[in-house]
Design an enzyme around this catalytic site. Sequence first.
Site, PDB file in Angstrom:
ATOM      1  N   ASP A 184       0.824  -1.342   0.007  1.00  0.00           N
ATOM      2  CA  ASP A 184       0.093  -0.047   0.050  1.00  0.00           C
ATOM      3  C   ASP A 184       0.953   1.145  -0.076  1.00  0.00           C
ATOM      4  OD1 ASP A 184      -2.545  -1.062  -0.119  1.00  0.00           O
ATOM      5  OD2 ASP A 184      -2.472  -1.684   2.006  1.00  0.00           O
TER       6      ASP A 184
ATOM      7  N   ASP B 292      -6.619  -4.114  -5.775  1.00  0.00           N
ATOM      8  CA  ASP B 292      -6.301  -2.963  -5.167  1.00  0.00           C
ATOM      9  C   ASP B 292      -4.626  -2.358  -5.426  1.00  0.00           C
ATOM     10  OD1 ASP B 292      -7.667  -4.382  -3.591  1.00  0.00           O
ATOM     11  OD2 ASP B 292      -8.005  -3.228  -1.979  1.00  0.00           O
TER      12      ASP B 292
HETATM   13  N1  GLY Z   1      -7.386  -1.410  -0.066  1.00  0.00           N
HETATM   14  C1  GLY Z   1      -8.258  -1.940   0.655  1.00  0.00           C
HETATM   15  C2  GLY Z   1      -9.633  -1.566   0.402  1.00  0.00           C
HETATM   16  O1  GLY Z   1     -10.014  -1.200  -0.673  1.00  0.00           O
HETATM   17  O2  GLY Z   1     -10.486  -1.605   1.346  1.00  0.00           O
END
Ligand code: GLY
Length: 424
Positions: free
Chosen positions: A143, A201
């Site tokens: 992330d 994601d």
């Molecule tokens: N990246 C985690 C979400 O979209 O909740």
Amino acid sequence: MKNTLKLTLIAALLLAVSCTCRDENLWLKNAIDTSVSQLLSQAVELEGPGEMPRSIWVGYDLDFLGWQLDQDPAIFRDSLRKQCAPELLGKLRTCDIYNWTSGFFPGSLWYAYELTGNKELLPYAKDYTNILFPISSYTETHDLGFMIECSYGNALRLSPADTIKSVIVNTADNLCSRFDSNIGAIRSWDFGPWNFPVIIDNMMNLDLLFEANRLTGDNKYLDVARRHADKTMANHFREDHTSWHVVSYNNDGTVQCRQTFQGKNDDSAWARGQAWGVYGYTACYRQFKDEKYLNFACAIADMIMSRVTTQDGVPYWDYDAPASDKTPRDASAAAVTACALFELGGFVQDGQKYYDYAEKLLRSLAGPDYLAEPGTNCGFVLKHSVGSLHHGSEIDTPLNYADYYFLEAIKRYMALKGLTYKTL
Ligand code: GLY
């Protein structure tokens, strides 16, 4: 005399036209003004402790979750978060800098500053960005793109400083350290039962690599991004262009399993996941100008537009969730989709359909059903998002990333329309 009359009439006409334009854009001005006052209230309230606003604490009802997930609640009871303490319900939920959402609050402050030029926002934008500095040596998540590109990436555009470049490049190097060349993808998570989990994601983290390439001229960042995007394109998507949430790989690059983590079930179309996908492939086309990414982004966008069943376009939290007026919406998915479609519309001949859809989403989000009344909503801009219904976490609550992408969508919309805050 005649000329004076003519001039007066022209002036009156111009005034009428300008008033009509202003009236037409009142919804936008209201959305921006609300965002500024909400974000400032959060910044002031949090001053000092190094915490970021993330959402509002909410609880859940087990039977309701069972109905939404189409399962006997007993099956997933063990994976649920503990109910939040009653005294926390309705209160601000914060996160520390190592949380995946930590870049969004500083990013929203930067966007609000960019949209309005309001100087009151600037010191907060800088301060909340700077507390993320330790993330530039953090390697334990994929992330990193969300965390650093939304904060330092915007700082670099809006208030350049020598130190920012190294933060972005170091973080991009750390993201690349999670790339496995045999598998051809960036590892998403270090927790869980999977051999090498990659989630949809993760397409959102590629923008950080594009930025590092711009700053250094080093193509290694692009190689990693391209391979990750291609691997994801090959394995994350079904025939109908919906995507699985999690794909785990064996060490030889073959698929170990395809599952969901936050969606309704393994084969469902989790709303935010679809939004991450269309945003990610649109960004890949922007970077690589390779038609395969463009066609793919269009196919995902078309799928989203055909799957939405709500009047206002703001999707339920999963496109396969049982629909009723009790089914939670996900404003964050709508905001991310709007951003992607404003950009995608500029890349294709028939882009108007994407612009129109994105504008519909933006107008819905800026309306009273989703936009907070100033002074409410713990300072968040939007209401009604879903974090992870599957885990009993953040169901029908504001989320800091809904706010971030809402402001990004406003920025993209205004650029398309040639609008500035002063002309609203
Ligand atoms: N990246 C985690 C979400 O979209 O909740």
